[in-house]
Structures are given as C-alpha cells and as structure tokens.
Design a protein around this motif. Structure first.
Motif, PDB file in Angstrom:
ATOM      1  N   MET A 137      -4.000   1.872   1.769  1.00  0.00           N
ATOM      2  CA  MET A 137      -4.586   1.967  -0.307  1.00  0.00           C
ATOM      3  C   MET A 137      -5.345   1.947  -0.630  1.00  0.00           C
ATOM      4  O   MET A 137      -5.465   2.249  -2.401  1.00  0.00           O
ATOM      5  N   TYR A 138      -6.009   1.070   0.231  1.00  0.00           N
ATOM      6  CA  TYR A 138      -7.541   0.507  -0.554  1.00  0.00           C
ATOM      7  C   TYR A 138      -8.425   2.031  -0.080  1.00  0.00           C
ATOM      8  O   TYR A 138      -9.099   2.295  -1.062  1.00  0.00           O
ATOM      9  N   LEU A 139      -8.350   2.530   0.716  1.00  0.00           N
ATOM     10  CA  LEU A 139      -9.033   4.380   1.077  1.00  0.00           C
ATOM     11  C   LEU A 139      -8.451   5.094   0.282  1.00  0.00           C
ATOM     12  O   LEU A 139      -9.323   5.532  -0.655  1.00  0.00           O
ATOM     13  N   ARG A 140      -6.982   4.817  -0.453  1.00  0.00           N
ATOM     14  CA  ARG A 140      -7.027   5.610  -1.244  1.00  0.00           C
ATOM     15  C   ARG A 140      -7.724   5.908  -2.741  1.00  0.00           C
ATOM     16  O   ARG A 140      -8.081   7.240  -3.373  1.00  0.00           O
ATOM     17  N   LYS A 141      -7.825   4.254  -3.083  1.00  0.00           N
ATOM     18  CA  LYS A 141      -9.505   3.833  -4.349  1.00  0.00           C
ATOM     19  C   LYS A 141     -10.448   4.262  -3.914  1.00  0.00           C
ATOM     20  O   LYS A 141     -11.486   4.295  -5.081  1.00  0.00           O
ATOM     21  N   ARG A 142     -10.784   4.101  -2.647  1.00  0.00           N
ATOM     22  CA  ARG A 142     -12.313   4.846  -2.401  1.00  0.00           C
ATOM     23  C   ARG A 142     -13.084   5.736  -2.311  1.00  0.00           C
ATOM     24  O   ARG A 142     -13.849   6.287  -2.595  1.00  0.00           O
ATOM     25  N   LYS A 143     -11.941   6.687  -2.179  1.00  0.00           N
ATOM     26  CA  LYS A 143     -12.736   7.993  -1.217  1.00  0.00           C
ATOM     27  C   LYS A 143     -12.080   8.905  -2.060  1.00  0.00           C
ATOM     28  O   LYS A 143     -10.487   8.824  -3.107  1.00  0.00           O
ATOM     29  N   PRO A 144     -12.719  10.713  -1.933  1.00  0.00           N
ATOM     30  CA  PRO A 144     -12.345  11.351  -3.216  1.00  0.00           C
ATOM     31  C   PRO A 144     -10.954  11.804  -2.549  1.00  0.00           C
ATOM     32  O   PRO A 144     -11.039  12.150  -1.856  1.00  0.00           O
ATOM     33  N   ILE A 195      10.158  -4.606   4.725  1.00  0.00           N
ATOM     34  CA  ILE A 195      10.892  -4.453   5.705  1.00  0.00           C
ATOM     35  C   ILE A 195      10.748  -4.730   7.101  1.00  0.00           C
ATOM     36  O   ILE A 195      11.454  -5.880   7.683  1.00  0.00           O
ATOM     37  N   TRP A 196       9.993  -4.321   7.349  1.00  0.00           N
ATOM     38  CA  TRP A 196       9.336  -4.816   9.047  1.00  0.00           C
ATOM     39  C   TRP A 196       8.684  -6.713   8.780  1.00  0.00           C
ATOM     40  O   TRP A 196       8.906  -7.386   9.639  1.00  0.00           O
ATOM     41  N   LEU A 244       6.422   9.936  -3.553  1.00  0.00           N
ATOM     42  CA  LEU A 244       6.299   8.235  -4.082  1.00  0.00           C
ATOM     43  C   LEU A 244       5.470   7.196  -3.576  1.00  0.00           C
ATOM     44  O   LEU A 244       5.830   6.218  -3.882  1.00  0.00           O
ATOM     45  N   TYR A 245       3.818   7.624  -3.388  1.00  0.00           N
ATOM     46  CA  TYR A 245       2.961   6.883  -2.723  1.00  0.00           C
ATOM     47  C   TYR A 245       3.046   5.926  -4.271  1.00  0.00           C
ATOM     48  O   TYR A 245       3.093   6.493  -5.077  1.00  0.00           O
ATOM     49  N   PRO A 246       2.905   4.878  -3.452  1.00  0.00           N
ATOM     50  CA  PRO A 246       3.164   4.110  -2.618  1.00  0.00           C
ATOM     51  C   PRO A 246       4.463   3.147  -2.287  1.00  0.00           C
ATOM     52  O   PRO A 246       4.367   2.160  -0.761  1.00  0.00           O
ATOM     53  N   LEU A 247       5.250   3.336  -2.603  1.00  0.00           N
ATOM     54  CA  LEU A 247       6.577   2.467  -2.748  1.00  0.00           C
ATOM     55  C   LEU A 247       7.003   2.986  -1.624  1.00  0.00           C
ATOM     56  O   LEU A 247       7.041   1.979  -1.035  1.00  0.00           O
ATOM     57  N   PRO A 248       7.282   4.229  -0.673  1.00  0.00           N
ATOM     58  CA  PRO A 248       7.055   3.678   1.085  1.00  0.00           C
ATOM     59  C   PRO A 248       6.254   3.161   2.206  1.00  0.00           C
ATOM     60  O   PRO A 248       6.889   2.175   2.817  1.00  0.00           O
ATOM     61  N   ALA A 249       5.309   3.004   1.684  1.00  0.00           N
ATOM     62  CA  ALA A 249       3.909   2.030   2.275  1.00  0.00           C
ATOM     63  C   ALA A 249       4.534   0.342   2.273  1.00  0.00           C
ATOM     64  O   ALA A 249       4.661  -0.994   2.596  1.00  0.00           O
ATOM     65  N   LEU A 250       4.596   0.089   0.909  1.00  0.00           N
ATOM     66  CA  LEU A 250       5.328  -1.120   0.826  1.00  0.00           C
ATOM     67  C   LEU A 250       6.721  -1.737   1.161  1.00  0.00           C
ATOM     68  O   LEU A 250       7.016  -2.156   1.957  1.00  0.00           O
ATOM     69  N   ALA A 251       7.645  -0.953   1.154  1.00  0.00           N
ATOM     70  CA  ALA A 251       9.000  -1.227   1.165  1.00  0.00           C
ATOM     71  C   ALA A 251       8.823  -1.314   2.953  1.00  0.00           C
ATOM     72  O   ALA A 251       9.467  -2.146   3.545  1.00  0.00           O
TER      73      ALA A 251
END
Length: 71
Positions: free
Chosen positions: A1-8, A29-30, A18-25
């Motif tokens: 999520m950090y790279l998504r904000k920093r990179k083009p 869960i883990w 549905l980004y970032p919901l699957p990553a947060l879920a």
C-alpha cells in the motif's frame, strides 16, 4: 500500500480488484489465525521472526558486505 502511493501508476502493470480491501482482510485473518494458536506458540513464532531480523541485519555488517555498507 505504501508503494502504491509513492510510485507512478505505470510502475504497477497489474490491478487488484477492490484494492486495498483484500490485502487488509488477509492481514486481519492471518493475524487472527496466528493468535488463535495460543500465546505460547504466537510469542515463540514472534521470537523466531525477531531473531531472523536481527541475523539478517547483523550478518552483512559483520562481514562488511551487503546492502547496508555505506562507503
């Protein structure tokens, strides 16, 4: 999520639905599964992770090689 904000946008040739919901879920869960094993195993696993991080950071410094050496 950090790279998504920093990179083009062109840096990422893929999209997650549905980004970032699957990553947060997945993180939630883990984390729940990790702590549902009991605190004895959870803290034991955390200890191994911390020990691995220490070795990862210390080994290149002690051999004077690696990415952490600044000239």
């Amino acid at each position: 999520m950090y790279l998504r904000k920093r990179k083009p946008k062109e840096f990422f040739p893929f999209k997650m639905w549905l980004y970032p919901l699957p990553a947060l879920a997945a993180i939630v869960i883990w984390t729940g599964l990790f702590f549902s094993t009991g605190f004895y195993f959870a803290f034991g696993g955390t200890g191994f992770i911390v020990a691995g991080i220490i070795v990862f950071l210390y080994a290149p410094i002690s051999k004077k090689t690696g990415h952490f050496l600044i000239n």
